[in-house]
Design an enzyme around this catalytic site. Structure first.
Site, PDB file in Angstrom:
ATOM      1  CB  SER A 148      -0.863   0.020   1.264  1.00  0.00           C
ATOM      2  OG  SER A 148      -1.525   1.272   1.395  1.00  0.00           O
ATOM      3  CE1 TYR A 187      -4.558  -2.439   4.744  1.00  0.00           C
ATOM      4  CE2 TYR A 187      -3.424  -0.338   4.523  1.00  0.00           C
ATOM      5  CZ  TYR A 187      -4.087  -1.406   3.951  1.00  0.00           C
ATOM      6  OH  TYR A 187      -4.261  -1.451   2.582  1.00  0.00           O
TER       7      TYR A 187
HETATM    8  P1  NAD Z   1     -11.498  -5.972  -1.204  1.00  0.00           P
HETATM    9  O1  NAD Z   1     -12.052  -5.986   0.162  1.00  0.00           O
HETATM   10  O2  NAD Z   1     -12.395  -5.680  -2.352  1.00  0.00           O
HETATM   11  O3  NAD Z   1     -10.743  -7.349  -1.504  1.00  0.00           O
HETATM   12  C1  NAD Z   1     -10.004  -8.041  -0.530  1.00  0.00           C
HETATM   13  C2  NAD Z   1     -10.372  -9.517  -0.621  1.00  0.00           C
HETATM   14  O4  NAD Z   1      -9.501 -10.254   0.237  1.00  0.00           O
HETATM   15  C3  NAD Z   1     -11.822  -9.802  -0.158  1.00  0.00           C
HETATM   16  O5  NAD Z   1     -12.532 -10.481  -1.169  1.00  0.00           O
HETATM   17  C4  NAD Z   1     -11.624 -10.656   1.088  1.00  0.00           C
HETATM   18  O6  NAD Z   1     -12.627 -11.636   1.248  1.00  0.00           O
HETATM   19  C5  NAD Z   1     -10.264 -11.286   0.818  1.00  0.00           C
HETATM   20  N1  NAD Z   1      -9.621 -11.736   2.059  1.00  0.00           N
HETATM   21  C6  NAD Z   1      -9.516 -11.049   3.231  1.00  0.00           C
HETATM   22  N2  NAD Z   1      -8.880 -11.773   4.141  1.00  0.00           N
HETATM   23  C7  NAD Z   1      -8.587 -12.976   3.559  1.00  0.00           C
HETATM   24  C8  NAD Z   1      -7.946 -14.151   4.010  1.00  0.00           C
HETATM   25  N3  NAD Z   1      -7.483 -14.257   5.262  1.00  0.00           N
HETATM   26  N4  NAD Z   1      -7.806 -15.190   3.146  1.00  0.00           N
HETATM   27  C9  NAD Z   1      -8.285 -15.091   1.879  1.00  0.00           C
HETATM   28  N5  NAD Z   1      -8.915 -14.004   1.400  1.00  0.00           N
HETATM   29  C10 NAD Z   1      -9.060 -12.952   2.231  1.00  0.00           C
HETATM   30  O7  NAD Z   1     -10.331  -4.872  -1.152  1.00  0.00           O
HETATM   31  P2  NAD Z   1      -9.214  -4.454  -2.227  1.00  0.00           P
HETATM   32  O8  NAD Z   1      -9.123  -2.982  -2.156  1.00  0.00           O
HETATM   33  O9  NAD Z   1      -9.387  -5.118  -3.541  1.00  0.00           O
HETATM   34  O10 NAD Z   1      -7.931  -5.024  -1.480  1.00  0.00           O
HETATM   35  C11 NAD Z   1      -6.941  -5.810  -2.101  1.00  0.00           C
HETATM   36  C12 NAD Z   1      -5.599  -5.463  -1.501  1.00  0.00           C
HETATM   37  O11 NAD Z   1      -5.280  -4.112  -1.813  1.00  0.00           O
HETATM   38  C13 NAD Z   1      -5.523  -5.570   0.029  1.00  0.00           C
HETATM   39  O12 NAD Z   1      -4.288  -6.172   0.390  1.00  0.00           O
HETATM   40  C14 NAD Z   1      -5.559  -4.116   0.466  1.00  0.00           C
HETATM   41  O13 NAD Z   1      -4.927  -3.915   1.709  1.00  0.00           O
HETATM   42  C15 NAD Z   1      -4.800  -3.461  -0.660  1.00  0.00           C
HETATM   43  N6  NAD Z   1      -4.999  -2.025  -0.783  1.00  0.00           N
HETATM   44  C16 NAD Z   1      -6.217  -1.524  -1.065  1.00  0.00           C
HETATM   45  C17 NAD Z   1      -6.378  -0.144  -1.143  1.00  0.00           C
HETATM   46  C18 NAD Z   1      -7.713   0.491  -1.458  1.00  0.00           C
HETATM   47  O14 NAD Z   1      -7.835   1.699  -1.284  1.00  0.00           O
HETATM   48  N7  NAD Z   1      -8.696  -0.243  -1.932  1.00  0.00           N
HETATM   49  C19 NAD Z   1      -5.282   0.698  -0.932  1.00  0.00           C
HETATM   50  C20 NAD Z   1      -4.045   0.136  -0.652  1.00  0.00           C
HETATM   51  C21 NAD Z   1      -3.906  -1.233  -0.584  1.00  0.00           C
END
Ligand code: NAD
Length: 245
Positions: A142, A155
């Site tokens: 991130s 986080y």
């Molecule tokens: P999202 O919530 O749409 O997707 C995350 C997915 O991970 C979900 O479907 C959830 O069920 C799955 N998940 C959670 N814990 C799990 C586990 N223990 N085992 C298997 N699956 C699991 O969110 P996203 O934004 O697509 O997030 C994806 C990645 O991007 C994450 O690592 C998040 O920290 C990172 N991220 C997101 C943002 C943002 O603003 N959306 C910013 C920086 C980083």
């Protein structure tokens, strides 16, 4: 020829957001995809949608923090598709809690998924990739692996850990055909961001909008495919200018 023609890619967090958008792009580039997620309903439905469109895709319900379930992911992948070329190590959770109120159990859960889970999935991928001295891993960190923010101690600490885990694995396997890089997203319009937070986060982003998951997928594809053959131990920060401030 797609950029990932006939490659086999495991995508964790593949049922939603950045993982799902990346799965869409990977299959469009010729990959066979293994979607891994805790959310069975969403994951099964998305795999069925990809299959209906002609893609080779399967869904595995698994928790990336469980060593046995992680081993089963790789076993099923090898049984189904015969190999593993790409790991998009992307599952994650995030919550904002003031540090003075943060229960230790919440700290542990966050670090467990966002850092330990990334390690377990990468370690298992590396064991397979070492058999052929070939493979690419893209970890989702991130922009909060680079900069801090109030109320997200667990986080942000985990994501900073993912960046240095990425560098360390890259160096360890640099001469053995395995490249390891990381994506550092800014604020992206996915379910991980609560609806009420979207407008304030848009306002603090220099480009004055949230990123789209599809914009992350393109950066992931670059790091996963042969467009980046001399890139390892590095990051792509895709954040609408946030960390340039
Ligand atoms: P999202 O919530 O749409 O997707 C995350 C997915 O991970 C979900 O479907 C959830 O069920 C799955 N998940 C959670 N814990 C799990 C586990 N223990 N085992 C298997 N699956 C699991 O969110 P996203 O934004 O697509 O997030 C994806 C990645 O991007 C994450 O690592 C998040 O920290 C990172 N991220 C997101 C943002 C943002 O603003 N959306 C910013 C920086 C980083």
């Amino acid at each position: 020829m797609g950029k990932l023609q006939d490659k086999v890619a495991i995508i964790t967090g593949g049922a939603s957001g950045i993982g799902a958008a990346t799965a869409q792009l990977f299959v469009a580039e010729g990959a066979k995809v293994v979607l891994v997620d805790l959310n069975e309903e969403k994951g099964q439905a998305f795999a069925a949608e990809l299959q209906a469109a002609g893609a080779k895709a399967i869904f595995i319900k698994a928790n990336v923090t469980d060593e046995n379930e992680v081993a089963a992911i790789y076993q099923t992948t090898i049984e189904t598709f015969g190999k593993i070329d790409v790991l998009f190590n992307n599952a994650g959770i995030g919550r904002v809690t003031p540090t003075e109120e943060l229960p230790y159990v919440e700290w542990r859960q966050t670090v467990n998924v966002d850092l330990d889970g990334v390690f377990l999935m990468a370690q298992a991928a590396i064991k397979e990739m070492l058999k052929v001295n070939s493979g690419t891993i893209v970890n989702t960190a991130s922009m909060y692996g680079w900069v801090g923010s109030p109320g997200s101690a667990a986080y942000n600490a985990a994501k900073g850990g993912v960046i240095n885990l990425t560098r360390s694995l890259a160096l360890e396997f640099a001469t053995r055909g395995i490249r390891v890089n990381a994506l550092c997203p800014g604020f992206i319009d996915t379910p991980i961001i609560p609806e009420e937070s979207k407008e304030p986060l848009r306002q603090v982003t220099p480009m004055q909008r949230l990123g789209q998951p599809e914009e992350m997928a393109k950066a992931v594809l670059f790091m996963a495919c042969d467009d980046s053959t001399f890139m390892t131990g590095n990051t792509l920060t895709v954040d609408g200018g946030y960390t340039a401030q």
